[in-house]
Design an enzyme around this catalytic site. Structure first.
Site, PDB file in Angstrom:
ATOM      1  N   GLY A 120       0.770  -1.172  -0.121  1.00 37.51           N
ATOM      2  CA  GLY A 120      -0.205  -0.009  -0.052  1.00 37.51           C
ATOM      3  C   GLY A 120       0.833   1.258   0.120  1.00 37.51           C
ATOM      4  CD  GLN A 268     -20.877  36.066  19.202  1.00 41.43           C
ATOM      5  OE1 GLN A 268     -20.618  35.578  20.331  1.00 41.43           O
ATOM      6  NE2 GLN A 268     -20.478  37.414  18.614  1.00 41.43           N
ATOM      7  CD  GLN A 326     -22.688  18.778  16.801  1.00 42.14           C
ATOM      8  OE1 GLN A 326     -22.256  17.789  16.420  1.00 42.14           O
ATOM      9  NE2 GLN A 326     -23.104  19.318  17.814  1.00 42.14           N
ATOM     10  N   GLY A 330     -29.690  16.333  14.676  1.00 45.13           N
ATOM     11  CA  GLY A 330     -30.361  15.017  14.398  1.00 45.13           C
ATOM     12  C   GLY A 330     -30.601  14.865  13.018  1.00 45.13           C
ATOM     13  CD  GLU A 353      -4.637   9.991  -6.528  1.00 44.45           C
ATOM     14  OE1 GLU A 353      -3.641  10.668  -6.838  1.00 44.45           O
ATOM     15  OE2 GLU A 353      -5.507   9.816  -7.558  1.00 44.45           O
TER      16      GLU A 353
END
Length: 369
Positions: A120, A268, A326, A330, A353
């Site tokens: 790999g 905010q 987030q 849900g 890659e």
């Protein structure tokens, strides 16, 4: 102009099937048809061989805009470039004419075969062999993690021609899907990019003409590494597109979602999250485009910039998509919304890659030269 046309095409022809492609883990044929009909499947192929002759930045923009709506579909132009670039970089004119023209004319797709079950990150430790037999080479071995395997018609395959020389004993070849002895394993069951088939490629006494060697014997590994210097930028572009798509969706959502009597975009804490996400996306874009410029000019620091762009953009994509999930709470965690798919798709950009740990090794080596 290019961005506008690709975005319009992606939103009209590719986005509508993106969720189904992921859910059904099927190849996005709709995307392939749309990209090929508009000459966007392999914009990097030179005009000399029937292609659009697009530069590195054009390829980046195409991949970025397709990935914004469907990461799996963006692997069509990305892997067509990855698979065919060794031929462009090191192949004879006859080899270029034979394989680049069908690619440009949408009669074939290309894949890239470097990794193996036991090779790999240490690609030079590959075991696939190519033995000369008169005017032919006979290939035997297994290649793993091959994107679009079974769909692509052509495969750039790295194989050992002189085991005593390690990386300098590796050569590159073009293998065709219909060559006797070529077969494919079952599709991998992946976390993301489910619409892009990833399979093993089996080479069982595959006998091919010697003129299908790309470049001189023993130069295959150098060609492979030079290819990655250029194509890591396409992975950066894919990551960038995924991140942009997640940011765009999250911005639209927070403007409409109301809690405590007002849109959550007014808070905010949400604004700070969006600002950080946007900074990461724009930084990734600047790094990716800067690397594309160096790719086009073949600048000496391309190796560093290609690795840096891929590494930063993919890390940013993982962070941005996570934050986007987030922001939806849900809802973001369900498949009814596209963000969980984008988050899953983003992960692979940190891995293939060359993992981002390998990218950091590459960058450090360039700095210490």
């Amino acid at each position: 102009m290019l961005r506008e046309s690709v975005r319009a095409l992606a939103e009209a022809k590719i986005a509508p099937s993106a969720a189904a492609v992921d859910e059904e883990a099927r190849f996005p044929q709709e995307a392939r048809d749309a990209l090929e009909a508009n000459d966007l499947h392999a914009v990097h192929v030179p005009e000399e061989f029937g292609g659009a002759g697009g530069d590195a930045l054009a390829a980046v923009i195409v991949i970025e805009e397709v990935a914004r709506v469907c990461a799996s579909s963006s692997l069509i132009p990305a892997v067509n470039k990855l698979g065919s670039l060794p031929v462009m970089l090191s192949g004879s004119k006859e080899l270029k004419e034979k394989y680049l023209r069908p690619l440009a004319e949408a009669r074939a797709m290309f894949s890239y075969c470097l990794s193996e079950p036991d090779a790999g990150s240490d690609a030079a430790g590959m075991k696939t062999k190519a033995v000369r037999d008169g005017d032919h080479y006979v290939l035997n071995g297994v290649k793993r993690w091959i994107t679009n395997a079974g769909v692509s018609d052509y495969y750039t395959v790295m194989a050992v021609t002189d085991p005593s020389k390690r990386s300098r004993g590796i050569s590159a070849f073009v293998v065709e899907k219909d060559d006797e002895g070529v077969s494919f394993g079952a599709p991998e069951k992946k976390l993301g990019i489910k619409g892009s088939p990833t399979r093993e490629v089996y080479l069982d006494n595959v006998r091919i003409p010697a003129d299908r060697m790309i470049g001189e014997e023993g130069t295959g590994f150098a060609t492979a590494m030079r290819t990655l210097d250029h194509t890591r930028i396409t992975i950066a572009a894919q990551a960038l597109g995924i991140a942009q798509g997640a940011l765009d969706y999250a911005v639209g959502y927070v403007k409409e979602r109301e809690q405590f009597g007002r849109p959550i975009a007014d808070f905010q804490g949400v604004q700070f999250m969006l600002a950080d996400m946007a900074m990461k996306v724009e930084t990734a874009r600047q790094m990716t485009y800067a690397a594309a410029g160096r790719s086009e000019r073949e600048e000496k620091d391309l190796t560093f910039f290609g690795a840096a762009a891929k590494c930063f953009a993919s890390d940013a994509a993982m962070e941005v998509t996570t934050d986007a999930v987030q922001l939806l709470g849900g809802y973001g965690y369900t498949r009814d919304y596209p963000l969980e798919r984008m988050m899953r798709d983003a992960k692979i950009t940190q891995i293939y890659e060359g993992t981002n740990q390998i990218q950091r090794v590459v960058m450090a080596k360039q700095l210490l030269k």
